[in-house]
Design a protein around this motif. Structure first.
Motif, PDB file in Angstrom:
ATOM      1  N   ALA A   3      32.050  43.581  32.114  1.00 31.68           N
ATOM      2  CA  ALA A   3      32.711  41.797  32.126  1.00 31.68           C
ATOM      3  C   ALA A   3      32.504  41.769  30.507  1.00 31.68           C
ATOM      4  CB  ALA A   3      32.087  40.645  32.782  1.00 31.68           C
ATOM      5  N   GLY A  44      42.855  37.094  36.560  1.00 30.89           N
ATOM      6  CA  GLY A  44      42.988  37.937  35.233  1.00 30.89           C
ATOM      7  C   GLY A  44      43.844  38.398  34.772  1.00 30.89           C
ATOM      8  N   GLN A  80      36.202  38.319  38.952  1.00 31.19           N
ATOM      9  CA  GLN A  80      38.060  38.107  38.246  1.00 31.19           C
ATOM     10  C   GLN A  80      38.403  39.594  37.996  1.00 31.19           C
ATOM     11  OE1 GLN A  80      39.153  37.056  33.655  1.00 31.19           O
ATOM     12  NE2 GLN A  80      37.471  36.049  34.703  1.00 31.19           N
ATOM     13  N   ASN A  81      39.559  39.698  38.597  1.00 28.23           N
ATOM     14  CA  ASN A  81      40.279  41.224  37.993  1.00 28.23           C
ATOM     15  C   ASN A  81      40.989  41.175  36.830  1.00 28.23           C
ATOM     16  OD1 ASN A  81      42.323  38.836  38.824  1.00 28.23           O
ATOM     17  ND2 ASN A  81      44.053  40.745  38.933  1.00 28.23           N
ATOM     18  N   THR A 108      41.961  43.883  26.617  1.00 22.09           N
ATOM     19  CA  THR A 108      40.912  43.941  27.720  1.00 22.09           C
ATOM     20  C   THR A 108      39.888  43.593  26.899  1.00 22.09           C
ATOM     21  OG1 THR A 108      41.839  45.015  29.278  1.00 22.09           O
ATOM     22  CG2 THR A 108      39.866  44.669  29.414  1.00 22.09           C
ATOM     23  N   ARG A 112      37.627  40.552  26.520  1.00 23.59           N
ATOM     24  CA  ARG A 112      36.330  39.981  26.016  1.00 23.59           C
ATOM     25  C   ARG A 112      36.138  39.425  24.722  1.00 23.59           C
ATOM     26  NH1 ARG A 112      36.358  46.232  27.604  1.00 23.59           N
ATOM     27  NH2 ARG A 112      36.274  45.414  30.069  1.00 23.59           N
ATOM     28  N   PRO A 122      30.531  35.126  32.068  1.00 19.53           N
ATOM     29  CA  PRO A 122      31.116  36.231  32.841  1.00 19.53           C
ATOM     30  C   PRO A 122      31.131  36.300  34.505  1.00 19.53           C
ATOM     31  CG  PRO A 122      29.142  36.868  32.162  1.00 19.53           C
ATOM     32  CD  PRO A 122      29.097  35.324  31.450  1.00 19.53           C
ATOM     33  N   TYR A 126      33.746  42.105  37.377  1.00 22.97           N
ATOM     34  CA  TYR A 126      35.103  42.021  36.417  1.00 22.97           C
ATOM     35  C   TYR A 126      36.177  43.935  36.898  1.00 22.97           C
ATOM     36  CZ  TYR A 126      38.206  41.521  32.601  1.00 22.97           C
ATOM     37  OH  TYR A 126      38.674  41.118  31.157  1.00 22.97           O
TER      38      TYR A 126
END
Length: 409
Positions: A3, A44, A80-81, A108, A112, A122, A126
């Protein structure tokens, strides 16, 4: 998958209130009183483009949930995915002539960076869809072997009729479900399905598309909904406190995910509250990648906008409301940030003890961030007009705004 770094959350005197929040499934407010560890799952991104303000508004809402819980002296277990393989991602990679893996990794990483800049807390876990495949396959096999899923030309579909509680998250009509299924990635008109609403659990390998070994399922890749179910069950178990996301996930994603989990475990419900953030629009339409009417967090940051102002712009609207992003929304936030920073820069000021309690009450009442902002506005106005003699007040206001609203002054 990792994450992003966590910003420190200041501890405040006293203790916060339990969260009363709107539950989509019941249509009313529920009071959440978790044990020592509160559990939350937030769906996510599909990383084929940068973080837009609709994303930011959603994650801001569930960041507030975490902050309310932390203020009650609880720990938070947040999962979170990342849907790092899906049709929109593959289509964008083909359109741009780039590798889909590289595209997912790039976007991704940018997500972040945006979350770090906005000081979103966070998740502890993740998890990407690809790394979750070893846990997804046995769940699909269990559903198939129990008769809750079936094969159609090599694809595996979940039978919504297997869950007696199907429909109790959205409470939508069958007609609306079918419309939304077609609009949001389903295939209700595919011949051979037992029910037009049945969602795909496992897609058999297609030529030119990535696939993985699905053991008895054959080569393929997972459907959208079972991805989140596998991750949530693995890290949170059933009956966790909040399932969160944007209101466009009510159906089919959260409805189907709940049915998958409930059928697998025989337990109900999957989550104690289904919480959904409203949609952010631009020029009269929902902000979305498909329409291309996006305001990106990263672009605003590159243009020199203070991330704290972006966050205040998000907080100025109730999380459940649909609202429109405008230049004026951002300008108002920039000006508010300036007033607040000027107010806390003085060596003393009016007592802030009552303000802290106002913030707690507003946020515990269905995350009423606009009311919380108005309370700070009143303190800042009093500071500007009359000042005060409490030399601890400016520091307490700064810590409270940081801890409860995530805004660094």
């Amino acid at each position: 998958m990792h994450a992003w770094p966590a910003s420190e959350v200041p501890a405040l005197p006293g203790k916060g209130r339990d969260l009363r929040i709107h539950d989509t499934a019941t249509g009313g407010r529920v009071t959440l009183a978790p044990g020592p560890v509160a559990r939350i799952y937030v769906c996510g991104i599909t990383p084929y483009d940068a973080t837009h303000m609709g994303h930011a508004a959603t994650y801001n809402a569930f960041d507030l949930v975490q902050r309310v819980w932390l203020d009650t002296k609880r720990q938070v277990h947040y999962v979170q995915n990342v849907t790092d393989v899906d049709d929109p991602l593959l289509e964008r990679a083909i359109r741009d002539g780039i590798d889909w893996v590289g595209l997912a990794e790039r976007e991704t990483a940018l997500f972040r960076e945006d979350m770090t800049a906005l000081r979103m807390l966070p998740p502890q876990h993740y998890i990407g869809a690809v790394e979750a495949i070893p846990g997804i396959v046995p769940l699909v096999e269990r559903l198939r072997d129990s008769g809750a899923a079936y094969e159609l030309d090599g694809d595996i579909y979940f039978s919504v009729d297997a869950d007696p509680h199907f429909g109790q998250v959205s409470n939508y009509t069958t007609e609306l479900m079918r419309h939304l299924s077609a609009e949001r990635g389903g295939d209700p008109d595919r011949p051979g399905k037992k029910n037009p609403l049945d969602p795909m659990l496992w897609m058999a390998a297609r030529e030119g598309e990535p696939s993985w070994d699905g053991a008895s399922l054959g080569l393929g890749r997972p459907g959208w909904h079972i991805e989140c179910v596998a991750i949530a069950l693995d890290h949170l178990g059933m009956g966790f406190d909040v399932q969160g996301g944007g209101s466009d996930l009510i159906f089919p994603h959260h409805e189907m995910g709940a049915s998958h989990a409930q059928t697998l475990t025989g337990e109900f419900p999957m989550a104690k509250a289904y919480v959904h953030a409203g949609m952010v629009g631009l020029d009269g339409e929902k902000m979305s990648k498909s329409r291309g009417n996006l305001v990106f967090v990263s672009r605003l940051r590159r243009d020199g906008v203070d991330p704290a102002a972006i966050r205040l712009a998000l907080l100025s609207h109730h999380y459940r409301a649909d609202w429109e992003w405008t230049d004026q929304v951002l300008q108002d936030a920039v000006e508010r940030l300036g007033r607040w920073r000027a107010a806390v820069s003085r060596p003393d000021g009016p007592s802030a003890d009552a303000l802290v309690e106002e913030l707690r009450e507003a946020l515990s009442d269905d995350l009423d961030a606009p009311a919380a902002l108005a309370a700070v506005d009143r303190w800042a106005a009093l500071q500007a007009a009359e000042g005060g003699t409490d030399d601890s007040a400016p520091g307490l206001v700064s810590r409270a705004v940081d801890a409860l609203l995530g805004v660094a002054l």
